[in-house]
Motif scaffolding. Structure first.
Motif, PDB file in Angstrom:
ATOM      1  N   PRO A 183      48.120  38.110  52.130  1.00  0.00           N
ATOM      2  CA  PRO A 183      47.597  37.747  53.456  1.00  0.00           C
ATOM      3  C   PRO A 183      48.316  38.420  54.610  1.00  0.00           C
ATOM      4  O   PRO A 183      47.675  38.812  55.587  1.00  0.00           O
ATOM      5  N   GLU A 198      45.899  40.666  56.966  1.00  0.00           N
ATOM      6  CA  GLU A 198      45.514  40.179  58.295  1.00  0.00           C
ATOM      7  C   GLU A 198      45.364  41.299  59.314  1.00  0.00           C
ATOM      8  O   GLU A 198      44.611  41.170  60.273  1.00  0.00           O
ATOM      9  N   CYS A 199      46.071  42.398  59.117  1.00  0.00           N
ATOM     10  CA  CYS A 199      46.011  43.464  60.113  1.00  0.00           C
ATOM     11  C   CYS A 199      44.702  44.247  60.050  1.00  0.00           C
ATOM     12  O   CYS A 199      44.475  45.121  60.893  1.00  0.00           O
ATOM     13  N   ALA A 244      39.539  41.115  60.250  1.00  0.00           N
ATOM     14  CA  ALA A 244      39.008  40.131  61.199  1.00  0.00           C
ATOM     15  C   ALA A 244      37.508  40.285  61.420  1.00  0.00           C
ATOM     16  O   ALA A 244      36.770  39.303  61.441  1.00  0.00           O
ATOM     17  N   SER A 301      43.858  37.152  50.278  1.00  0.00           N
ATOM     18  CA  SER A 301      43.116  36.218  51.128  1.00  0.00           C
ATOM     19  C   SER A 301      41.646  36.608  51.225  1.00  0.00           C
ATOM     20  O   SER A 301      40.829  35.844  51.736  1.00  0.00           O
ATOM     21  N   ALA A 354      41.110  36.918  58.722  1.00  0.00           N
ATOM     22  CA  ALA A 354      42.127  37.101  59.759  1.00  0.00           C
ATOM     23  C   ALA A 354      41.640  36.709  61.149  1.00  0.00           C
ATOM     24  O   ALA A 354      42.436  36.651  62.086  1.00  0.00           O
ATOM     25  N   ARG A 359      40.835  34.747  64.308  1.00  0.00           N
ATOM     26  CA  ARG A 359      41.200  33.486  64.979  1.00  0.00           C
ATOM     27  C   ARG A 359      40.446  33.417  66.291  1.00  0.00           C
ATOM     28  O   ARG A 359      40.358  34.393  67.026  1.00  0.00           O
ATOM     29  N   ARG A 394      42.019  29.594  63.014  1.00  0.00           N
ATOM     30  CA  ARG A 394      41.214  30.477  62.170  1.00  0.00           C
ATOM     31  C   ARG A 394      39.749  30.053  62.174  1.00  0.00           C
ATOM     32  O   ARG A 394      39.430  28.874  62.050  1.00  0.00           O
ATOM     33  N   HIS A 421      40.319  45.316  62.162  1.00  0.00           N
ATOM     34  CA  HIS A 421      41.019  44.589  63.213  1.00  0.00           C
ATOM     35  C   HIS A 421      41.507  45.633  64.210  1.00  0.00           C
ATOM     36  O   HIS A 421      41.563  46.836  63.893  1.00  0.00           O
TER      37      HIS A 421
END
Length: 351
Positions: A151, A155-156, A159, A211, A237, A239, A259, A282
Motif C-alpha cells: 500500500p 498509494e503514489c 487514485a 491494496s 489511494a 481520499r 478514503r 496520481h
C-alpha cells in the motif's frame, strides 16, 4: 534467438537511443533490458533458460535477493517468454501521457505441463510504476521503476482511473493526457503539475500485501443532484474532503480527509472488481492540496506526515528514487488537512 544471446547488430539496443524531444520536453529512453548469464544467476539459475511467465501484467514474483536492475528486464506483458524479451518489442514507450497496458501473446512455457500447477516463485510481489517528473529546467523525465506491491508504494499511483477528467486552465483533460508542467485548478488556484505516477490494476490479484484488489465507483448524483454529474472511478489511494460543522469545534478545522473506498454502501458508492486491467494514476503539485474531480473534492498525492518514521533506510531510498525532484521526505511538506477514517469521523460527529 537463443535465450541470453545478444540481439543482432541490425537491432539497436533501446538504451543506445538518443534522448527524444517531444512537445518541447526531454524524454529519457526506456531502461536497459538485462539478459546476460550473470544476471540470470542472480535468480539462482546456472544458465539462461526460458523464464517463468509473468503472473500478470505489471507484476513479477521475484526472489528475495533479486535486484531492481534485473527486475526491470522482466517488466512486459503477461505470459511473455524470454525470447520475446530479447527483441525489446514490449517495452513501454512513454510520450505525452502514459502508454496503456497491453497483454503480450500467450506462450507455452513448459510443453506438456500445466503452467498453473508449477510451484510459484517465493519472495515479495513487485509492481511496475511509471513516473513523469518536472525538472527545475522545465524539462520532463519519464522513467519506470520497480517497487514492492504494498500500500505505501501503491498509494503514489492509484487514485484516479484512466479517463478521469481533471480541470485545467484549458478545460477538462483526461488524466492520461496530462504531463508535468500542465496547470490544473486546485484549492490553491491554478497550479502546475510537478509529478505524475501510474500503475496498473490487475484483476484476480488478491494477496495480503497489495491494496489493489478492487476499485470504487461513485455513481452520478451520489452527493447531491449533479454531484458528480457522471460516474467516477477511483483507486484505493483516493481520499476525499469530508466537511461537518462539529469538526471545527472538535478538531479546529472544518474538513478532514478520508478514503473514498470507506464510504462504500452498495448504492451510491460501489466496490467493483473490473474484469480487465485498469491504468491508475496520481499526481502532485508544488504543495499538498485538493482539487475537484466531477465535483468531488479529492487530495493530491502526499506520502503522509509520518512516512519518515515508517520506512527503513533502504525502503526510503527506493521510494525517494521515484521522486527525483525531492531529496528528502521533508521536501513533501505538510498535509493540507488531517487524514482520518470514516469510523473516526462518524464517532466524533455522533458523540
Amino acid at each position: 534467438m537463443t535465450p541470453g544471446r545478444q540481439p543482432p547488430h541490425d537491432s539497436e539496443p533501446r538504451h543506445s537511443e538518443p534522448h527524444r524531444a517531444i512537445c518541447g520536453k526531454t524524454v529519457r529512453p526506456a531502461p536497459t533490458i538485462l539478459t546476460s548469464p550473470k544476471d540470470w544467476k542472480r535468480f539462482g539459475r546456472e544458465e539462461p533458460t526460458i523464464f517463468d511467465r509473468l503472473d500478470e501484467i505489471g507484476f513479477i514474483c521475484s526472489s528475495e535477493d533479486a535486484k531492481p536492475d534485473v527486475l526491470l528486464s522482466l517488466l512486459v506483458g503477461a505470459n511473455t517468454v524470454v525470447t520475446d524479451l530479447l527483441r525489446g518489442d514490449h517495452m513501454s514507450s512513454l510520450h505525452r501521457g502514459f502508454s496503456p497496458a497491453t497483454y503480450a501473446g500467450t506462450a507455452t512455457i513448459y510443453p506438456g505441463h500445466d503452467a498453473d500447477a508449477r510451484p510459484r516463485r517465493t519472495g515479495a510481489l513487485m509492481r511496475k510504476f511509471e513516473v513523469a517528473v518536472l525538472r527545475p529546467d522545465l524539462t520532463v523525465d519519464f522513467t519506470q521503476h520497480v517497487a514492492p506491491a504494498t500500500p505505501f508504494f501503491e498509494e503514489c499511483a492509484s487514485a484516479f482511473a484512466r479517463g478521469t477528467l481533471i480541470d485545467t486552465v484549458r478545460g477538462p483533460v483526461a488524466i492520461e493526457d496530462l504531463v508535468p508542467g500542465d496547470y490544473i485548478q486546485t484549492a490553491l488556484g491554478a497550479e502546475p503539475i510537478t509529478w505524475i505516477g501510474s500503475t496498473t490494476y490487475v484483476p484476480g490479484r488478491r494477496t495480503e500485501d497489495t491494496s489493489l484488489t478492487h476499485l470504487t465507483r461513485v455513481t452520478a448524483d451520489a452527493m447531491g443532484f449533479g454531484n458528480p454529474p457522471m460516474d467516477l472511478l477511483f483507486g484505493p489511494a483516493a481520499r476525499m474532503v469530508v466537511r461537518h460543522a462539529r469538526l471545527k469545534t472538535l478538531l479546529g478545522q472544518a474538513a478532514v480527509l478520508a478514503r473514498v473506498e470507506e464510504y462504500t454502501d452498495g448504492d451510491r458508492f460501489l466496490q467493483i472488481s473490473p474484469a480487465g486491467t485498469v491504468q491508475l494514476y496520481h499526481l502532485m503539485v508544488r504543495r499538498h492540496t485538493t482539487l475537484k474531480v466531477g465535483g468531488v473534492e479529492v487530495e493530491t498525492f502526499h506520502p503522509g506526515n509520518s512516512a519518515s518514521q515508517q520506512l527503513g533506510e533502504k525502503t526510503r531510498a527506493l521510494f525517494m528514487s521515484m521522486f527525483p525532484n525531492f531529496e528528502t521526505l521533508g521536501d513533501f511538506g505538510e498535509t493540507c488537512a488531517t487524514r482520518t477514517a470514516r469510523e473516526v469521523i462518524e464517532g466524533l460527529i455522533n458523540t
